[in-house]
Write a protein that holds these residues in place. Structure first.
Motif, PDB file in Angstrom:
ATOM      1  N   ARG A 181      31.168 -56.424 -19.821  1.00  0.00           N
ATOM      2  CA  ARG A 181      30.071 -57.111 -19.140  1.00  0.00           C
ATOM      3  C   ARG A 181      29.627 -56.329 -17.899  1.00  0.00           C
ATOM      4  NH1 ARG A 181      27.638 -61.929 -19.317  1.00  0.00           N
ATOM      5  NH2 ARG A 181      26.736 -62.738 -17.386  1.00  0.00           N
ATOM      6  N   ARG A 182      30.578 -55.755 -17.170  1.00  0.00           N
ATOM      7  CA  ARG A 182      30.215 -54.998 -15.970  1.00  0.00           C
ATOM      8  C   ARG A 182      29.301 -53.829 -16.321  1.00  0.00           C
ATOM      9  NH1 ARG A 182      32.566 -50.533 -13.079  1.00  0.00           N
ATOM     10  NH2 ARG A 182      31.854 -50.547 -10.896  1.00  0.00           N
ATOM     11  N   LEU A 183      29.589 -53.123 -17.403  1.00  0.00           N
ATOM     12  CA  LEU A 183      28.743 -52.005 -17.794  1.00  0.00           C
ATOM     13  C   LEU A 183      27.333 -52.479 -18.169  1.00  0.00           C
ATOM     14  CD1 LEU A 183      31.117 -49.725 -19.917  1.00  0.00           C
ATOM     15  CD2 LEU A 183      30.091 -49.217 -17.692  1.00  0.00           C
ATOM     16  N   SER A 184      27.244 -53.633 -18.806  1.00  0.00           N
ATOM     17  CA  SER A 184      25.918 -54.159 -19.135  1.00  0.00           C
ATOM     18  C   SER A 184      25.139 -54.442 -17.858  1.00  0.00           C
ATOM     19  CB  SER A 184      26.026 -55.425 -19.999  1.00  0.00           C
ATOM     20  OG  SER A 184      26.529 -56.520 -19.263  1.00  0.00           O
ATOM     21  N   GLY A 218      18.929 -38.981 -16.523  1.00  0.00           N
ATOM     22  CA  GLY A 218      19.992 -38.423 -15.683  1.00  0.00           C
ATOM     23  C   GLY A 218      21.026 -39.468 -15.313  1.00  0.00           C
ATOM     24  N   GLU A 219      20.583 -40.649 -14.906  1.00  0.00           N
ATOM     25  CA  GLU A 219      21.497 -41.725 -14.517  1.00  0.00           C
ATOM     26  C   GLU A 219      22.308 -42.226 -15.717  1.00  0.00           C
ATOM     27  OE1 GLU A 219      18.361 -41.478 -13.697  1.00  0.00           O
ATOM     28  OE2 GLU A 219      17.936 -42.212 -11.656  1.00  0.00           O
ATOM     29  N   LEU A 220      21.655 -42.303 -16.882  1.00  0.00           N
ATOM     30  CA  LEU A 220      22.362 -42.743 -18.088  1.00  0.00           C
ATOM     31  C   LEU A 220      23.441 -41.748 -18.493  1.00  0.00           C
ATOM     32  CD1 LEU A 220      19.313 -44.053 -20.155  1.00  0.00           C
ATOM     33  CD2 LEU A 220      21.158 -45.441 -19.197  1.00  0.00           C
ATOM     34  N   LEU A 221      23.136 -40.484 -18.405  1.00  0.00           N
ATOM     35  CA  LEU A 221      24.116 -39.449 -18.733  1.00  0.00           C
ATOM     36  C   LEU A 221      25.297 -39.513 -17.774  1.00  0.00           C
ATOM     37  CD1 LEU A 221      24.892 -37.035 -20.481  1.00  0.00           C
ATOM     38  CD2 LEU A 221      23.582 -35.564 -18.937  1.00  0.00           C
ATOM     39  N   GLU A 264       8.633 -48.938 -24.955  1.00  0.00           N
ATOM     40  CA  GLU A 264       9.163 -49.245 -23.621  1.00  0.00           C
ATOM     41  C   GLU A 264      10.606 -48.770 -23.488  1.00  0.00           C
ATOM     42  OE1 GLU A 264       7.570 -50.245 -21.114  1.00  0.00           O
ATOM     43  OE2 GLU A 264       5.696 -51.003 -21.955  1.00  0.00           O
ATOM     44  N   ARG A 265      11.395 -48.956 -24.543  1.00  0.00           N
ATOM     45  CA  ARG A 265      12.776 -48.445 -24.554  1.00  0.00           C
ATOM     46  C   ARG A 265      12.794 -46.934 -24.352  1.00  0.00           C
ATOM     47  NH1 ARG A 265      14.740 -48.498 -30.361  1.00  0.00           N
ATOM     48  NH2 ARG A 265      13.142 -46.866 -30.347  1.00  0.00           N
ATOM     49  N   ASP A 266      11.976 -46.228 -25.114  1.00  0.00           N
ATOM     50  CA  ASP A 266      11.951 -44.769 -25.019  1.00  0.00           C
ATOM     51  C   ASP A 266      11.499 -44.313 -23.633  1.00  0.00           C
ATOM     52  OD1 ASP A 266      12.721 -44.799 -27.653  1.00  0.00           O
ATOM     53  OD2 ASP A 266      10.720 -44.346 -28.460  1.00  0.00           O
ATOM     54  N   ARG A 267      10.562 -45.048 -23.055  1.00  0.00           N
ATOM     55  CA  ARG A 267      10.106 -44.716 -21.707  1.00  0.00           C
ATOM     56  C   ARG A 267      11.244 -44.860 -20.691  1.00  0.00           C
ATOM     57  NH1 ARG A 267       8.300 -47.542 -17.281  1.00  0.00           N
ATOM     58  NH2 ARG A 267       8.439 -49.552 -18.364  1.00  0.00           N
ATOM     59  N   LEU A 268      11.996 -45.949 -20.796  1.00  0.00           N
ATOM     60  CA  LEU A 268      13.117 -46.179 -19.879  1.00  0.00           C
ATOM     61  C   LEU A 268      14.213 -45.132 -20.070  1.00  0.00           C
ATOM     62  CD1 LEU A 268      13.386 -50.072 -20.041  1.00  0.00           C
ATOM     63  CD2 LEU A 268      12.567 -48.709 -18.117  1.00  0.00           C
ATOM     64  N   PHE A 269      14.528 -44.820 -21.319  1.00  0.00           N
ATOM     65  CA  PHE A 269      15.558 -43.812 -21.581  1.00  0.00           C
ATOM     66  C   PHE A 269      15.148 -42.455 -20.990  1.00  0.00           C
ATOM     67  CE2 PHE A 269      17.564 -45.872 -25.640  1.00  0.00           C
ATOM     68  CZ  PHE A 269      18.074 -46.875 -24.844  1.00  0.00           C
ATOM     69  N   GLY A 270      13.876 -42.122 -21.113  1.00  0.00           N
ATOM     70  CA  GLY A 270      13.422 -40.859 -20.559  1.00  0.00           C
ATOM     71  C   GLY A 270      13.418 -40.865 -19.043  1.00  0.00           C
ATOM     72  N   ASP A 321      20.927 -53.295 -14.015  1.00  0.00           N
ATOM     73  CA  ASP A 321      20.561 -53.001 -12.631  1.00  0.00           C
ATOM     74  C   ASP A 321      19.740 -51.721 -12.542  1.00  0.00           C
ATOM     75  OD1 ASP A 321      20.733 -53.696  -9.847  1.00  0.00           O
ATOM     76  OD2 ASP A 321      22.138 -52.044  -9.577  1.00  0.00           O
ATOM     77  N   LEU A 322      20.054 -50.750 -13.402  1.00  0.00           N
ATOM     78  CA  LEU A 322      19.304 -49.501 -13.437  1.00  0.00           C
ATOM     79  C   LEU A 322      17.885 -49.741 -13.962  1.00  0.00           C
ATOM     80  CD1 LEU A 322      19.478 -46.338 -13.187  1.00  0.00           C
ATOM     81  CD2 LEU A 322      20.201 -46.336 -15.591  1.00  0.00           C
ATOM     82  N   PHE A 323      17.769 -50.414 -15.095  1.00  0.00           N
ATOM     83  CA  PHE A 323      16.469 -50.581 -15.740  1.00  0.00           C
ATOM     84  C   PHE A 323      15.538 -51.501 -14.960  1.00  0.00           C
ATOM     85  CE2 PHE A 323      18.873 -49.669 -19.905  1.00  0.00           C
ATOM     86  CZ  PHE A 323      18.545 -48.310 -19.843  1.00  0.00           C
ATOM     87  N   ARG A 324      16.109 -52.428 -14.185  1.00  0.00           N
ATOM     88  CA  ARG A 324      15.204 -53.344 -13.488  1.00  0.00           C
ATOM     89  C   ARG A 324      14.517 -52.708 -12.278  1.00  0.00           C
ATOM     90  NH1 ARG A 324      19.746 -57.752 -11.957  1.00  0.00           N
ATOM     91  NH2 ARG A 324      20.915 -56.607 -10.378  1.00  0.00           N
TER      92      ARG A 324
END
Length: 278
Positions: free
Chosen positions: A152-155, A198-201, A188-194, A160-163
């Motif tokens: 749950r913490r990772l979710s 860096g933060e996701l990696l 929208e998903r692809d836009r957020l991932f792009g 928190d990142l995407f918002r």
């Protein structure tokens, strides 16, 4: 026309969806359930009987905290802690969790980060076992899982990142004025991932690639709700102020009853003793 008369402790409405996305509703009063879709167009009545019993311990309470709890449970149970609303604030690793055994069972399960369209684009999280219930509870017309995570913490960290780019709340007034225009959630998903690559990696490197799986090829779901007519003006009904709520049932969306006399969020009154008639 059949007459319906029930009473018991109110819980959130049970909602399921057919394969074509049609939402079906049941009113839950204690151990009794009754279908609501068939009551569209009929006059229904809710009578608050003046008692609230905590959904955790059962004791009587004058005030409901966190949708159905007494104050002692609200201040002591892990499920009422602030990290349940803001999971990125999880403090289990600090050794200060209110109920470590409960957290092991609930918070250390697979969670889903998703995009939904209820009153517009939003990001949210849910346990993997709560799809599509979570989306139906929010009145979403579209939903798309975008990440699968180990805890749950990772979710919460991903949400928190995407918002930073996407809202994490539903505008309930807009929700009850009509269905939101359809969106391209995959885009929208692809836009957020792009945007956050860096933060996701960095998060994947910190927690391991198996702990955070980005769902780049997931498919979405569409839902539609039983609504005869949306209200021209939103009038919110409150059982604490008006113990009897009565009106013609015009629709069901999210956890709301849409009546010709106003709208009421039944989830807000979890654990209230209520009589229902139609």
């Amino acid at each position: 026309m059949r007459s319906v008369q029930l009473q018991g402790q109110l819980e959130k409405m049970a909602i399921s969806a057919t394969t074509d996305g049609a939402a079906h509703y049941e009113l839950v009063l204690g151990k009794t359930r009754t279908g609501l879709n068939a009551l569209l167009g009929q006059t229904v009545q809710l009578d608050y009987q003046g008692a609230i019993h905590c959904s955790a311990c059962g004791r009587r309470t004058k005030t409901s905290f966190a949708q159905g709890y007494c104050y002692p449970c609200f201040t002591s149970l892990a499920q009422c802690d602030s990290c349940m609303m803001s999971p990125e604030k999880c403090h289990f690793h600090l050794g200060t969790c209110r109920e470590p055994d409960w957290a092991e069972q609930v918070c250390f399960n697979e969670h889903i980060v998703y995009l939904a369209n209820s009153s517009g684009l939003k990001v949210g999280i849910t346990r993997a076992t709560q799809m599509p219930t979570r989306w139906l509870d929010q009145g979403a017309v579209q939903a798309l899982p975008i990440a699968r995570v180990a805890t749950r913490r990772l979710s919460g960290l991903l949400e928190d990142l995407f918002r930073r780019e996407v809202a994490d709340k539903t505008n309930w007034r807009a929700l009850l004025k009509g269905d939101a225009p359809l969106l391209n959630l995959a885009a929208e998903r692809d836009r957020l991932f792009g945007h956050f690559s860096g933060e996701l990696l960095a998060l994947q490197r910190e927690h391991g690639p198996a702990a955070i799986q980005l769902l780049e090829a997931s498919t979405g779901q569409h839902f539609h709700y039983p609504v005869l007519q949306y209200p021209a003006k939103i009038v919110s009904l409150n059982l604490d102020k008006t113990p009897q709520v009565r009106g013609r049932l015009l629709g069901l969306k999210g956890q709301y009853l849409l009546l010709d006399s106003g709208v009421i969020n039944l989830r807000k009154y979890t654990s209230y003793q209520v009589a229902f008639s139609a």
